[in-house]
Scaffold this motif. Structure first.
Motif, PDB file in Angstrom:
ATOM      1  N   CYS B   6      44.752  71.212-112.220  1.00  0.00           N
ATOM      2  CA  CYS B   6      45.972  71.135-111.122  1.00  0.00           C
ATOM      3  C   CYS B   6      46.586  69.613-110.794  1.00  0.00           C
ATOM      4  CB  CYS B   6      45.237  71.426-109.862  1.00  0.00           C
ATOM      5  SG  CYS B   6      46.190  70.983-108.323  1.00  0.00           S
ATOM      6  N   CYS B   9      44.319  67.829-107.601  1.00  0.00           N
ATOM      7  CA  CYS B   9      42.907  68.117-107.924  1.00  0.00           C
ATOM      8  C   CYS B   9      41.893  68.966-108.865  1.00  0.00           C
ATOM      9  CB  CYS B   9      42.722  69.586-106.963  1.00  0.00           C
ATOM     10  SG  CYS B   9      43.861  69.346-105.375  1.00  0.00           S
ATOM     11  N   HIS B  57      49.604  75.826-106.584  1.00  0.00           N
ATOM     12  CA  HIS B  57      48.011  75.994-105.738  1.00  0.00           C
ATOM     13  C   HIS B  57      47.577  75.950-104.430  1.00  0.00           C
ATOM     14  CE1 HIS B  57      43.275  73.075-105.696  1.00  0.00           C
ATOM     15  NE2 HIS B  57      43.206  74.475-105.788  1.00  0.00           N
ATOM     16  N   CYS B  61      45.503  72.192-102.922  1.00  0.00           N
ATOM     17  CA  CYS B  61      46.552  71.289-102.396  1.00  0.00           C
ATOM     18  C   CYS B  61      48.051  71.732-102.104  1.00  0.00           C
ATOM     19  CB  CYS B  61      47.112  70.122-103.716  1.00  0.00           C
ATOM     20  SG  CYS B  61      47.626  70.439-104.946  1.00  0.00           S
TER      21      CYS B  61
END
Ligand SMILES: [Zn+2]
Lengths: 1128, 80
Positions: B6, B9, B57, B61
């Protein structure tokens, strides 16, 4: 150690496997083969065992060679196929607590033999985070089975002196090697297996090799055993219950086994080595029970009670192959060895065909060093490219070198000496070098005895010949035809033999025949292990509202809606469902009733472009909605089909609150974010779920004002489809005048903590509680469709008769263009209709097929609509059958909803059907029952919406039943009124989501681990600008909590989540059982999963964690945590 | 279990994400023929090899992003 086998008491030694103990006790026949029922004995000393399968306790089938003996063990032989004893395997009979855990490392080493130990040591010295796993109780691998000396001392001394880094998992079998270096392993523990999920940046496979047999007549007798196994029993377990042995040595390890057997006191009758003089074992003889008593070598018969077969070695390439690496056939080794890697992995030692101990150790050092270096040498910043393990470029298969420049914020630093600079010395070893094995797979015998290729599946050379004779050339086809390799051992000893025999039969090299696909799991895994703690009430999260305990206390019957538990109906005094629903409906239509509507999705939508964005998402207009007004909307997918519906309210110029259906709340939020982020990122709009923050009570009925007067007096005169921010029970709440029943109705919202108090106050004010079934009946009477009931992804708004909600003014909205497609625009689509059965007492079956009126007659059988013969309606059905129609009967539609209506005094239904209109006659067919029905408009009750405004408050002198007094109110409400104040609850009691768990949390807390709720923490979600405080959840998204003055635009989500705090040295032991991310590198906090729910996980310090969990998931997570703690 | 990176993240397990299908299919603007519209709604590529695709995601997030995934080897790399 005492144990029983088939009820017979026996004794073994500590450290024995069950197989060793059985041999020690003189058991030669352990079971009968699956297909042919032939007697079989212990054949191997490890997980490759094809014969000695036993039932142990509740485990229906285990290899005796892998079962560690314990005092009191009870084992039974298997006759034919194993059976699951359901009673023994039930929870009650099985005290096991299986669990799982997530681990992360730089270097995972699979296998604790010489190569794996060396690799782990080297990787640790290079500073890597290392996990070493091995399936045996002791480290050492094949060193445990040998008499090999290292540096002149027993090899185990070398093992014991190693300084192993990181986490060492013994009794742990790696069973699966999946994408991106994800390795799953089973740790056997006395209290239940643990399934480890390991994400490794590099993997070193040091899985050793399996000795193989070869196919010769009578090669399955008890007494025929792999030479390596005989050696292991003699050396490691001190079990050599044989008098005289023949060794069939196609490879040098056979000679080594012979020396070890002699040392154990076994006479060696002969070593038959095909490489020396071409001699081979051509058959075996047995005693009356079939146990080996002699070996045939051509014309010679040698008396023997052990035939130790050293057919050659197969590197254990199972995990390598599972990782998608490609094997190749090595002519020198006569075995398949790892070829091209597909992942960030390397095989070392015997599994790479390097069989010698010194060679394996050197290879292990090199592999461990290389793996650690690879994790250290990466450069780049976080987020720059495909970071982390297994993502592009970590595998040798990556073709693009640029891929390998991957981000690596956690690059390892050297811990001690550089590799090779001391400490990584290869010890001296007394082993003799291994020569080339004989390329021998099958021996033509003289006897009629079958020659087995797969002992477990009873597949013989003759079976394989039949397969190739039938034209099969692919080893995969032969496997499926003969079932070779499909047994519990998955062909570990037979796979190479099958390939060798096929190669002989087909005249092709083994490398050309190839292997079958190696699939996980490497060894059998029980469902209990896979399930772990995710069973019973933890198998799927149960979401509950703030009012749940109150519903339980009232005896509500629940139904599952998505993961939610919703009250279905509230039976009183044991009344049946139908009576309860009738009573609840009656209350809503004639007085006042209340439903817990908290599960409806609620999305806070803000931004200058919020209205314009909603115009794109909904089929109707929202940018023109007045502030304070509510509007019902439909949203469609790009395909034009109805996706969701709900009421959205404009709270302020740039601020809306959207409601969604219960089941679609998450999907709708995803949908909004998808369109915003991927299509219209320039729009100023943000979305915040407030589903859990607001507890919602729907109050419906002509007397609803009386209830609202008690709980939210300022909202009493709210006009239809308007909203008010107002005090509710003295706390800031929201009241919407929305109706899903056609009656005067309000939806009252308070923050989660006051949900239960609100519910109790509403009921105390006289509302009758009702559940989802009554809600469904009331809305169906009004002809309101339910998404997912009247719709199924193939229904447009126009099909629902809701063309009025599809804007013609808007140039664009999602789904608009699809409504113009010929198929969606055609006139003969199924449309929503109403149905009235001829029999007013007969409730239609939801899903019943609708056909033209009359009864199906004899037509082609396959097209006839007809139930089981016994249910067929014979003769003319009663009432209104207008005569039979010719079969086959076209299906015109189906019933989507069907109820008994208290208001109508009869049954009714909704349906989707094509080509019919009011007055048409149809037949509903279900389960062989036909019911004549009449099509009507799909509005059954109050078509003019005359009931929408209910009755005014009695004080206003209106015509309300019950007069001026609150006479029909409950005792409780009157009690409150006696103090002179209005019947209104002044002090609402706040209750946090985990309040009911406080005592249990305290009971399990101690110095090692403490768990508690941090209740009532004020929280806001912040979008856009960095607030400078709180936890950053996304690119422009923060969660702020604590004693802070909120700023403009912060969304109050105090009720959306609660905080569960875990402190103490065992906190991480709990978290790794359900959190897949690497806690060691957790950057303060992360949004991730815990158990089966989303959380924000915050690490405030070592062993100090806060888990922010959605309020509706708190009950699940609290139970999950208590369960995890009890399983520690 | 794929490991997907991600952009906000970092690498996370596949089950934290929702799959979003082929990337780079823009919402058609202006007039479209029925065929063009049907292609947008219903038709996607299915290549053997590198495939640019969208992931969301969902449990993190909540960012949508594109990656390239090799549909044979499952290698995942940053979309370029
Ligand atoms: Zn993310």
């Amino acid at each position: 150690m005492r144990f029983t086998f088939d009820g017979r008491p026996m004794e073994g030694e500590p450290g024995d496997t069950l197989a060793a103990a059985l041999l020690r006790g003189g058991v030669r026949i352990v079971g009968r083969s699956v297909e042919l029922g032939r007697p079989r004995g212990v054949f191997t000393a490890g997980p490759e065992e094809p014969n000695a399968l036993v039932r142990v306790g509740a485990d229906p089938m285990l290899a005796a060679t892998t079962v560690e003996l314990y005092d009191g063990l009870e084992a039974w032989s298997l006759r034919g196929k194993g059976r699951v004893d359901v009673s023994a395997a039930s929870d009650a009979g099985d005290g096991r607590r299986c669990d799982k855990g997530y681990l992360h490392c730089d270097v995972l080493v699979v296998g604790g033999g010489p190569a794996g130990l060396a690799a782990a040591t080297a990787a640790g010295m290079a500073g890597a985070r290392v996990i070493l796993m091995d399936d045996q109780p002791r480290l050492g691998g094949d060193l445990l089975n040998s008499r090999t000396l290292l540096d002149g001392r027993p090899a185990t001394d070398w093992v014991d002196a190693l300084d192993l880094p990181g986490r060492v998992l013994t009794r742990t079998t790696a069973i699966g090697y999946y994408d991106h270096n994800y390795v799953v392993a089973v740790e056997r523990r006395a209290r239940g297996e643990r399934l480890w999920h390991v994400r490794a940046r590099r993997v070193v496979l040091a899985t050793g090799a399996h000795e193989r047999s070869l196919a010769f007549p009578g090669n399955d007798r008890p007494g025929v055993m792999l030479a390596s196994a005989a050696r292991a029993y003699a050396n490691r377990y001190g079990v050599a219950p044989w008098r005289r042995a023949v060794v069939f040595a196609c490879t040098d390890s056979g000679h080594e086994a012979a020396r070890d057997l002699v040392a154990a006191g076994v006479e060696i009758a002969e070593i038959v080595d095909p490489r020396v003089d071409g001699q081979v074992v051509t058959g075996t003889t047995g005693d009356a029970e079939g146990v080996l008593n002699g070996v045939q070598v051509g014309a010679r018969h040698l008396e023997a009670d052990l035939l130790a077969v050293a057919g050659g070695w197969n590197p254990a390439v199972h995990l390598f192959s599972q990782s998608q690496g490609r094997v190749r056939f090595d002519e020198d080794l006569q075995a398949f060895v790892p070829g091209t890697s597909a992942q960030a992995e390397r095989s070392a030692g015997a599994c790479a065909g390097r069989y010698g101990t010194r060679e394996a150790i050197a290879d292990g050092y090199a592999a461990g060093t290389e793996a650690a270096e690879a994790t250290r040498s990466r450069t780049g910043a976080a987020g720059d490219g495909a970071a982390g393990t297994g993502v592009a470029g970590t595998g040798a298969a990556s073709s693009d070198p640029a891929d390998r420049e991957v981000a690596d914020p956690g690059a390892v630093q050297p811990r001690a000496a550089e590799p090779g600079a001391g400490g990584l010395r290869v010890p001296e070893c007394d082993e003799r070098p291994l020569g080339r094995p004989a390329a021998l797979w099958v021996v033509e015998g003289s006897s009629d005895e079958p020659a087995f290729a797969d002992l477990h599946r009873d597949v013989t050379v003759a079976d394989l010949a039949r397969a190739t004779g039938a034209g099969m050339r692919s080893v995969e086809h032969v496997k499926r035809y003969t079932t070779a390799g499909t047994g519990a051992d998955q062909g570990k000893t037979s796979g190479a033999v099958v390939v060798g025999v096929m190669s002989a039969l087909l005249g092709a090299a083994p490398g050309q025949v190839g292997t079958t696909t190696f699939r996980p799991p490497y060894t059998p895994v029980s469902f209990a292990t896979l399930a772990g703690r995710d069973r019973g009430e933890l198998s799927d999260p149960v979401r509950t509202t703030a009012m749940h305990d109150a519903h339980v206390a009232r005896g509500a019957v629940f139904e599952d809606v998505g993961q939610w538990k919703r009250p279905w109906y509230f039976p009183q005094d044991g009344e049946p469902m139908e009576a309860a629903v009738r009573r609840e409906c009656h209350a809503a239509r004639t007085a006042v009733a209340a439903m817990d509507a908290s599960t409806l999705g609620k999305i806070d939508i803000r931004g200058a472009d919020a209205g314009a964005f909603l115009d794109l998402i909904y089929t109707n207009l929202y940018s023109t909605l007045a502030v304070g007004a509510c509007r019902y909307g439909l949203m469609c997918g790009a395909d034009g089909m109805v996706f969701d519906d709900g009421t959205t309210t404009r709270l302020a110029e740039d601020h809306y609150l959207m409601t969604t259906t219960t089941g679609n709340a998450a999907a709708v939020l995803d949908w909004l974010e998808e369109w915003h982020q991927t299509e219209w990122p320039g729009m100023d709009v943000s979305f915040t779920s407030v589903t859990d923050h607001w507890a919602t009570v729907a109050v419906a009925g002509p007397h609803a004002r009386r209830v609202i007067a008690a709980v939210a007096p300022e909202a009493v005169e709210l006009p239809f489809m308007r909203y008010a921010a107002t005090d509710v029970l003295g706390v800031p709440g929201r009241v919407f005048r929305i109706s899903f029943s056609g009656e005067l109705a309000y939806e009252v919202n308070v923050p989660w903590a006051y949900g239960r108090a609100l519910w109790e106050a509403v009921l105390a004010a006289g509302a009758v509680p009702y559940g989802t079934e009554t809600m469904h009946v009331l809305r169906a009477e009004k002809g309101f469709a339910i998404v997912g009931q009247e719709t199924d992804g193939t229904v447009t708004p126009q099909d629902l008769g809701m063309a009025w909600i599809v804007s013609r003014r808007k140039p664009e909205f999602v789904g608009r263009r699809s409504h113009l497609r010929p198929d969606t625009a055609r006139e003969d689509r199924k449309r929503l209709i109403g149905l009235l059965p001829d029999d007013p007492g007969a409730r239609l079956e939801e899903g019943a097929q609708l056909v033209a009126a009359g009864r199906p007659t004899e037509g082609p059988a396959e097209d006839r609509v007809e139930g089981p013969a016994g249910d067929r309606v014979e003769g003319p059905a009663e009432g209104g059958v207008e005569g039979p129609v010719e079969g086959p009967v076209p299906m015109l539609g189906h019933v989507t909803s069907a109820y008994h209506s208290a208001a109508l005094g009869r049954t009714f239904g909704l349906a989707l059907a094509r080509g019919v209109g009011p007055g048409d006659r149809l037949t509903a067919v279900s389960g062989g029952v036909t019911q004549p029905v009449t099509v009507v408009e799909p509005v059954f009750y109050d078509p003019d919406n005359a009931r929408r405004d209910g009755e005014p408050l009695p004080d206003d002198g209106g015509p309300a039943a019950g007069g001026r007094s609150l006479g029909h109110f409950s005792e409780e409400a009157r009690g409150r009124q006696s103090d002179g104040r209005p019947a209104r609850v002044r002090e609402a009691r706040a209750e946090s989501p985990a309040a009911g768990f406080a005592a249990r949390f305290e009971a399990v807390s101690g110095p090692a681990l403490s768990v508690r709720e941090v209740p009532f923490e004020p929280m806001w979600e912040v979008r856009g600008q960095d607030p400078g405080v709180g936890l950053r959840l996304g690119p422009s998204w923060w969660l702020v909590s604590g004693d802070i003055v909120p700023r403009d635009g912060w969304v109050d989500v105090s009720g959306q989540r609660t905080i569960l705090e875990l402190t103490g040295p065992q906190a991480e032991d709990v978290l790794i059982t359900g959190c897949p991310i690497d806690l060691e590198t957790l950057p303060g906090h992360a949004q991730t999963l815990l158990g089966k729910t989303s959380v924000v996980l915050e690490r405030r310090g070592p062993g100090d964690y806060r888990v922010y969990v959605r309020s509706s998931f708190t009950r699940y997570l609290a139970q999950w945590l208590l369960d995890a703690i009890s399983a520690l | 279990m794929l490991l997907i990176d991600c952009p906000h993240c970092g690498p996370r397990d596949e089950n934290e994400y929702h799959y979003g299908g082929q990337a780079g299919i823009p919402y058609p603007l202006g007039e479209t023929t029925d065929e063009e519209w049907a292609a947008f709604v219903f038709l996607r590529d299915n290549p053997k090899g590198w495939f640019r695709e969208r992931w969301f995601h969902a449990h993190g997030c909540r960012t949508w992003f594109d990656v390239e995934r090799h549909t044979v080897t499952h290698e995942v790399r940053k979309a370029r």
